[in-house]
Design an enzyme around this catalytic site. Structure first.
Site, short mmCIF file in Angstrom:
data_model
loop_
_atom_site.label_atom_id
_atom_site.label_comp_id
_atom_site.label_asym_id
_atom_site.label_seq_id
_atom_site.Cartn_x
_atom_site.Cartn_y
_atom_site.Cartn_z
N GLY A 69 0.82 -1.20 0.00
CA GLY A 69 0.00 0.00 0.00
C GLY A 69 0.86 1.26 0.00
O GLY A 69 0.54 2.26 -0.66
N ASN A 149 -7.16 4.67 9.41
CA ASN A 149 -6.71 3.41 10.01
C ASN A 149 -6.69 3.41 11.53
O ASN A 149 -6.62 2.36 12.14
CB ASN A 149 -5.32 3.03 9.48
CG ASN A 149 -4.34 4.17 9.55
OD1 ASN A 149 -4.57 5.23 8.99
ND2 ASN A 149 -3.23 3.97 10.23
N GLN A 179 -7.69 0.71 4.08
CA GLN A 179 -8.59 0.22 5.13
C GLN A 179 -10.04 0.13 4.66
O GLN A 179 -10.92 -0.25 5.44
CB GLN A 179 -8.50 1.12 6.38
CG GLN A 179 -7.16 1.10 7.06
CD GLN A 179 -6.84 -0.24 7.73
OE1 GLN A 179 -7.72 -1.08 7.93
NE2 GLN A 179 -5.58 -0.44 8.06
N ALA A 198 -2.79 -5.98 0.06
CA ALA A 198 -3.36 -7.33 0.20
C ALA A 198 -3.45 -7.81 1.63
O ALA A 198 -4.39 -8.50 2.02
CB ALA A 198 -2.52 -8.32 -0.61
N HIS A 199 -2.45 -7.44 2.47
CA HIS A 199 -2.37 -8.11 3.77
C HIS A 199 -3.44 -7.64 4.75
O HIS A 199 -3.59 -8.22 5.82
CB HIS A 199 -0.96 -8.01 4.37
CG HIS A 199 -0.55 -6.66 4.86
ND1 HIS A 199 -0.54 -6.35 6.21
CD2 HIS A 199 -0.12 -5.55 4.23
CE1 HIS A 199 -0.09 -5.11 6.36
NE2 HIS A 199 0.16 -4.60 5.17
N THR A 236 10.19 -8.21 -12.36
CA THR A 236 9.49 -9.49 -12.53
C THR A 236 8.34 -9.56 -11.54
O THR A 236 8.51 -9.29 -10.35
CB THR A 236 10.47 -10.65 -12.33
OG1 THR A 236 11.52 -10.50 -13.30
CG2 THR A 236 9.78 -12.00 -12.54
N CYS A 321 2.13 1.33 12.67
CA CYS A 321 3.30 1.92 12.02
C CYS A 321 3.96 2.97 12.90
O CYS A 321 4.95 3.54 12.53
CB CYS A 321 2.92 2.56 10.69
SG CYS A 321 2.07 1.43 9.60
N1 PLP Z 1 -2.48 3.16 4.24
C1 PLP Z 1 -3.20 2.79 5.31
C2 PLP Z 1 -4.47 3.51 5.64
C3 PLP Z 1 -2.78 1.72 6.11
O1 PLP Z 1 -3.51 1.35 7.18
C4 PLP Z 1 -1.58 1.06 5.76
C5 PLP Z 1 -1.06 -0.03 6.62
O2 PLP Z 1 -1.23 -0.04 7.82
C6 PLP Z 1 -0.88 1.49 4.62
C7 PLP Z 1 -1.37 2.54 3.90
C8 PLP Z 1 0.39 0.83 4.21
O3 PLP Z 1 0.15 -0.42 3.61
P1 PLP Z 1 1.35 -1.46 3.48
O4 PLP Z 1 1.59 -2.03 4.82
O5 PLP Z 1 0.90 -2.48 2.49
O6 PLP Z 1 2.52 -0.69 2.95
#
Ligand code: PLP
Length: 376
Positions: A69, A149, A179, A198-199, A236, A321
């Site tokens: 993301g 988030n 989210q 994806a996760h 790739t 994060c």
């Molecule tokens: N944007 C939002 C709102 C998120 O909650 C997150 C991950 O917590 C991200 C972006 C980042 O995604 P990724 O972990 O795939 O880099």
């Protein structure tokens, strides 16, 4: 273990892991190779793209795989600014975006861009009017997330998309929909660029996707190179991750309505259970059913997270994060210090049960009753 941190990441269903395993061990061909084994992988890759595109409500040719993301956010912003490089160097965003957007904007400021960061109200809301009012003749990009988030607040991206052309027809609109994945259709939302990961839906970590709409003409390549992803995101293809992503998206699309109902019920139940805990406040009025932020005012959030963690209950102190640092989202709400320092986020997924909520609420209650609050 009781896992209540789905906004940080979600467990992968066995079928998605199996899809990855098959690609890693048997279907390992390079999609660019010209013999049948490679051509077969190219066909599979386009099938998976079709599945993820259907989950995003966009044509497959407008969906590009990214590594996460964060990458999608950074690419979207840079692609929009490149397209509008002669139109202006002003960006409108919010103070409560994910760091993937905010840190990118910080770097852009060093390159001479001007960034307006809109503040939410005390509940975490941002209105479309607020965003549109900030748009100027030199605004190249508006970047507003779909679902916050940390608070679960839903921002009016559709309304912004509707009003934007009248304010400035050149301004492009990006939304970080990480989210909000599986709750929107790109066709209806009207944003020019939409990033997902994806996760958060049970796919593997390290894969995401970016929708690039028709108003973004000749998107600036993120990674120029060997021509993969239509020449705009070379490298790739991460075929195993993409296979796992597609399988997870397919499964979650199949159970989407049922999951939504379950999450709404869980959140209502959690609100009822947690309301009985003294000194507990709800933070923000997030309407997203999978995210609930609360504060035990006077009890530091990291201590709560550690205490619950030691009992096998996983919740987060604000965004995963930002571990260890005060969250910029909570700071933007301008809450009293005692409330702001006690914020924890519970986030739910399909496998969470009411018994999990009961155990979590009991543990928070015990934490409250067994420790003295901070005096400040
Ligand atoms: N944007 C939002 C709102 C998120 O909650 C997150 C991950 O917590 C991200 C972006 C980042 O995604 P990724 O972990 O795939 O880099």
């Amino acid at each position: 273990m009781i896992y209540l941190d789905y906004a940080a990441t979600a467990p992968m269903p066995r079928a998605a892991a199996d899809a990855m395993y098959a690609v890693l061990t048997e279907q390992y061909g390079n999609p660019s190779a010209q013999y049948p084994f490679g051509l077969e992988m190219k066909k599979r890759l386009e099938g998976w793209r079709g599945i993820v595109a259907a989950a995003m409500g966009c044509p497959p040719e407008r969906l590009y795989f990214t590594s996460c993301g964060t990458e999608g956010d950074n690419w979207a912003i840079r692609a929009a600014l490149w397209q509008n490089r002669h139109a202006g160097r002003h960006i409108v965003t919010t103070a409560v975006e994910h760091s993937a957007v905010l840190e990118c904007c910080k770097w852009l400021e060093k390159d001479g861009y001007e960034v307006t960061r809109l503040l939410p109200d005390g509940q975490g809301n941002i209105t479309a009017g607020q965003v549109l009012e900030a748009v100027r003749p030199d605004t190249a990009l508006v970047s507003v997330m779909l679902v916050n988030n940390e608070l679960g607040t839903i921002f009016p991206v559709g309304e912004i998309a509707e009003g934007l052309p009248a304010k400035n027809p050149k301004t492009l609109l990006h939304t970080d929909a990480v989210q909000g994945f599986l709750t929107f259709s790109a066709r209806d939302l009207g944003a020019d660029l939409i990033s997902v990961s994806a996760h958060k839906i049970g796919g593997p970590k390290g894969i995401g996707a970016l929708y690039i709409g028709p108003r973004v003409r000749n998107p600036r390549p993120l990674l120029p190179g060997g021509g993969q992803e239509g020449g705009v995101r070379a490298g790739t293809e991460a075929t195993a991750q993409i296979a796992g992503f597609a399988k997870a998206a397919e499964l979650r699309m199949d159970s989407r309505l049922e999951d939504q109902r379950h999450l709404c019920e869980l959140k209502a139940y959690a609100i009822e259970k947690l309301s009985a805990i003294p000194d507990l406040h709800f933070v923000g009025n997030g309407a997203a059913p999978h995210i609930l932020s609360v504060s035990l005012a006077g009890w530091p959030s990291q201590n709560i997270v550690n205490d619950l963690g030691s009992q096998g209950i996983c919740v987060s102190a604000g965004s995963a994060c930002h571990q260890g640092k005060p969250s910029h989202v909570i700071a933007a709400l301008k809450l009293p210090k005692r409330t702001a320092s006690g914020v924890i986020r519970l986030s739910f997924g399909p496998a969470v049960t009411k018994a999990d909520i009961d155990a979590c609420a009991d543990a928070i209650r015990k934490h409250h009753d067994s420790r003295c609050p901070m005096l400040l």
